[in-house]
Design a protein around this motif. Structure first.
Motif, short mmCIF file in Angstrom:
data_model
loop_
_atom_site.label_atom_id
_atom_site.label_comp_id
_atom_site.label_asym_id
_atom_site.label_seq_id
_atom_site.Cartn_x
_atom_site.Cartn_y
_atom_site.Cartn_z
N TYR A 260 -4.97 31.42 -24.61
CA TYR A 260 -4.97 29.96 -24.67
C TYR A 260 -4.70 29.54 -26.10
O TYR A 260 -5.11 30.23 -27.06
N ASP A 261 -4.01 28.38 -26.28
CA ASP A 261 -3.80 27.88 -27.62
C ASP A 261 -5.00 27.05 -28.06
O ASP A 261 -5.98 26.91 -27.31
N LYS A 262 -4.92 26.46 -29.26
CA LYS A 262 -6.07 25.73 -29.80
C LYS A 262 -6.39 24.48 -29.00
O LYS A 262 -7.51 23.96 -29.08
N ASP A 263 -5.40 23.98 -28.20
CA ASP A 263 -5.65 22.81 -27.35
C ASP A 263 -6.13 23.19 -25.96
O ASP A 263 -6.15 22.37 -25.05
N ARG B 245 -3.22 27.24 -21.40
CA ARG B 245 -2.89 28.64 -21.18
C ARG B 245 -1.42 28.89 -21.53
O ARG B 245 -0.53 28.18 -21.07
N VAL B 246 -1.15 29.92 -22.35
CA VAL B 246 0.22 30.24 -22.74
C VAL B 246 0.67 31.60 -22.21
O VAL B 246 1.86 31.90 -22.28
N ALA B 247 -0.27 32.43 -21.71
CA ALA B 247 0.11 33.74 -21.16
C ALA B 247 -1.05 34.26 -20.34
O ALA B 247 -2.21 33.84 -20.53
N ALA C 28 -4.93 26.54 -15.77
CA ALA C 28 -3.77 26.22 -16.62
C ALA C 28 -4.21 25.52 -17.90
O ALA C 28 -3.57 25.66 -18.94
N SER C 29 -5.31 24.77 -17.85
CA SER C 29 -5.81 24.10 -19.04
C SER C 29 -7.31 23.91 -18.90
O SER C 29 -7.86 23.93 -17.79
#
Length: 487
Positions: A371-374, A377-379, A468-469
Motif C-alpha cells: 500500500y502507498d502512504k495514502d 493498494r498498489v500490488a 483496494a483502499s
C-alpha cells in the motif's frame, strides 16, 4: 428479411440524365394499406424507400401483389419517383405478380400519358397474374386491321366543351425529399457559396495586407513578407558585414592560455582515489570497498537489505531480536508494516521472516501486498498459504512472496500488507519487535515525515482479501511490529 412462405418480386431500374450522368434520388413503393399474412403471422406496414446508388441504380424486393391469403387482396403498388434535377416525379401503379420474380422499371413505368400502367390483364379463367389478351388484341381478333397507334387514335372522340372549374381538392402528401435540401443554410435551385459562407479566406487575400502569407518556390515565406527583425543579423559586437571575432572581441583568453586545476577551483585528475582527493567509482558505479571506512563493512550488525536480495526493509532483523522476538498473526486481521524505499525500484516480491509455521489446511489463506502512504493498494500476491516456509528452527527463515505482477515504485515510504486466514498452528509466527507501550505517541504509531506509520493493524478481524483502499479509521492501536521487506 421476409418469411420464406411469402412470395416476393425484385424490382430494379437505372436512371440516367440524357448525357448519361447517373441521377440521384429515391423511388418509393407504397401499398394501399397494411398487409396481413395470417399463415406467416406477419403484418407489413409503411412504404419502402429505395435510394439510387452512385450508378443511378435502384433495387427493392417486395411482397407479390397476388400472394395467397393476403389481406387485402386485388391491389397494386403506388410508385413515386423523386429524382434530383427533375421538378416533378412520376407516380403510377404497379402490379407485381409472383409468376414474374423480376421486374425492370424501364419495362413497367409509363413514359407518356397514352401508355397504360403496368397492370397485367387477368383473364376470365386464368390464375391471378396470368396475362390475358389486351384490348388491341381483342380488336384485331374482331377484324381490326390497322396499327396500334391508329387504333388508339380511333378511341379518341371529339374534344368536348370545357366544364366549370371544380373545387380545390385537399392538399396531397408532401413529396419525397431531394438529395440536398440546403447547404450552409442556403436553399436554392443552384447554390453558389463564397469563401465567407464556409469561414474561409478568399484566394485574393494571399500575400495581401490583412490576408495570409504565401510560400515561395522553396516552400518558405518570402523575405518581403517578413518583419525587419526576422531577417538577417544586422551586426555582431558592433561589427557588420562578414564578421570574424577574436577571443579579445568577446572578452576571452586565447586558446594558448592555460590554467591549473587549483587556479580554477577544480580537483586534479590525479586526485581520483588518492588520499585527500575524491572517490573513484568502479564499473558498477559504486565506491570500491578499499575507499570505504572500516566501520562500513567490517563491524557486525551492519547487514543491509541487498545482502538478502531485497531493496528495503522495515528494520535490521538483529535490532528486532528483543521482546517479543516473534508473535502469531491473528486470523482475519490485516497488518501494515511501514518500509522506507530510499531509491526508485521495480519491486517483484515482498518478504516476511517466519519463526514457526505448520502448513494450514485447504480452507486457510495468506495474502501479502503493498500500500502507498495514502493507503491505496498498489500490488498484491496470490494465495501464499502453501508456499510460506514451514519452519520451527532457531532463528526462523526468510519467506519471500512473489507479487502477481512487478510494480515500479518511486522513492518514499510504503506499507507491506500481511493478511492470514487460519486457526491454531496454521497461523504463522512471524519475527516481530516491540516498539513501546500502546499509545498514540508510541514508536509504533508515530508517523514519519511522509505520514507513514511504522506499524498499523485493522480493527476488523474478518477480512478475506486485501481491500483496494483503506482509511485511518480502519485501524486500532498496537505496539508489536512485524518485520517485512521489499525485493
Amino acid at each position: 428479411m421476409l418469411p420464406d412462405n411469402i412470395p416476393t418480386v425484385t424490382v430494379s431500374g437505372r436512371f440516367l440524365s440524357p448525357d448519361g450522368t447517373p441521377l440521384s434520388g429515391s423511388v418509393t413503393f407504397r401499398a394501399p394499406a397494411q398487409l396481413t399474412f395470417p399463415a406467416s403471422d406477419v403484418i407489413l406496414g409503411g412504404p419502402v424507400v429505395a435510394q439510387l446508388d452512385a450508378q443511378g441504380q435502384v433495387a427493392a424486393t417486395l411482397p407479390a401483389t397476388d400472394a395467397p391469403d393476403m389481406d387485402p387482396a386485388d391491389w397494386s403498388y403506388t410508385v413515386t419517383e423523386a429524382l434530383a434535377g427533375l421538378p416533378a416525379g412520376r407516380t403510377y401503379q404497379l402490379l407485381l405478380p409472383a409468376r414474374q420474380p423480376h421486374v425492370d422499371l424501364a419495362d413497367a413505368a409509363p413514359t407518356d400519358p397514352s401508355k397504360p400502367n403496368y397492370l397485367p390483364v387477368i383473364g376470365p379463367k386464368g390464375d391471378r397474374g396470368e396475362r390475358g389478351e389486351s384490348a388491341y388484341e381483342v380488336a384485331v381478333a374482331n377484324g381490326y386491321t390497322g396499327p396500334p397507334a391508329d387504333w388508339l387514335e380511333s378511341l379518341l372522340g371529339p374534344r368536348g366543351a370545357t366544364g366549370p372549374q371544380g373545387d380545390r381538392g385537399p392538399a396531397g402528401p408532401q413529396g419525397e425529399p431531394g438529395v440536398v435540401q440546403s447547404i450552409n443554410g442556403v436553399s436554392a435551385a443552384a447554390i453558389k457559396l463564397t469563401a465567407s459562407d464556409v469561414g474561409a479566406l478568399a484566394t485574393a487575400a494571399a500575400g495581401m495586407a490583412g490576408g495570409v502569407a504565401t510560400l515561395g518556390p522553396d516552400g518558405r515565406v518570402p523575405t518581403v513578407q517578413l518583419p525587419p527583425s526576422a531577417g538577417a543579423v544586422q551586426s555582431v559586437n558592433g561589427y557588420s558585414g562578414v564578421v570574424s571575432l577574436s577571443a579579445s572581441d568577446v572578452g576571452a583568453a586565447p586558446a594558448s592560455h592555460t590554467h591549473t586545476a587549483a587556479q580554477v577551483g577544480a580537483v586534479a585528475s590525479t586526485a581520483r582515489g588518492a588520499a585527500g582527493g575524491v572517490a573513484a567509482l568502479d564499473s558498477a558505479g559504486k565506491v570500491p570497498a578499499a575507499q570505504l571506512p572500516a566501520v562500513a563493512g567490517t563491524l557486525p550488525g551492519t547487514w543491509m537489505p541487498d545482502d538478502f536480495g531485497l531493496k528495503s526493509w522495515a528494520y535490521d532483523l538483529h535490532s528486532g531480536s528483543r521482546t517479543p522476538g516473534d508473535a502469531p498473526s491473528e486470523a482475519g486481521r490485516l497488518y501494515l508494516v511501514g518500509v522506507p524505499l530510499r531509491t526508485a525500484a521495480t519491486i517483484s516480491k515482498v518478504a516476511v521472516h517466519v519463526m514457526g509455521y505448520d502448513r494450514p489446511n485447504t480452507n486457510a489463506s495468506a495474502y501479502f501486498g503493498i500500500y502507498d502512504k495514502d493507503l491505496k493498494r498498489v500490488a498484491q500476491s496470490a494465495n501464499a498459504a502453501q508456499t510460506l516456509p514451514e519452519t520451527h528452527n532457531i532463528g526462523g527463515q526468510l519467506g519471500p512472496v512473489p507479487l502477481t505482477a512487478p510494480v515500479s515504485l518511486s522513492p518514499g515510504s510504503y506499507y507491506v500488507a500481511i493478511l492470514v486466514r487460519g486457526s491454531g498452528t496454521s497461523v504463522p509466527f512471524l519475527a516481530a519487535t516491540n516498539w513501546g507501550p500502546a499509545s498514540t505517541t508510541s514508536g509504533a504509531r508515530a508517523a514519519d515525515v511522509t505520514g507513514v506509520h511504522r506499524w498499523l493493524q485493522t480493527t476488523s478481524t474478518t477480512l478475506t482479501t486485501l481491500p483496494a483502499s483503506l482509511s485511518a479509521g480502519d485501524f486500532t492501536e498496537a505496539s508489536t511490529c512485524y518485520w517485512a521487506g521489499l525485493g
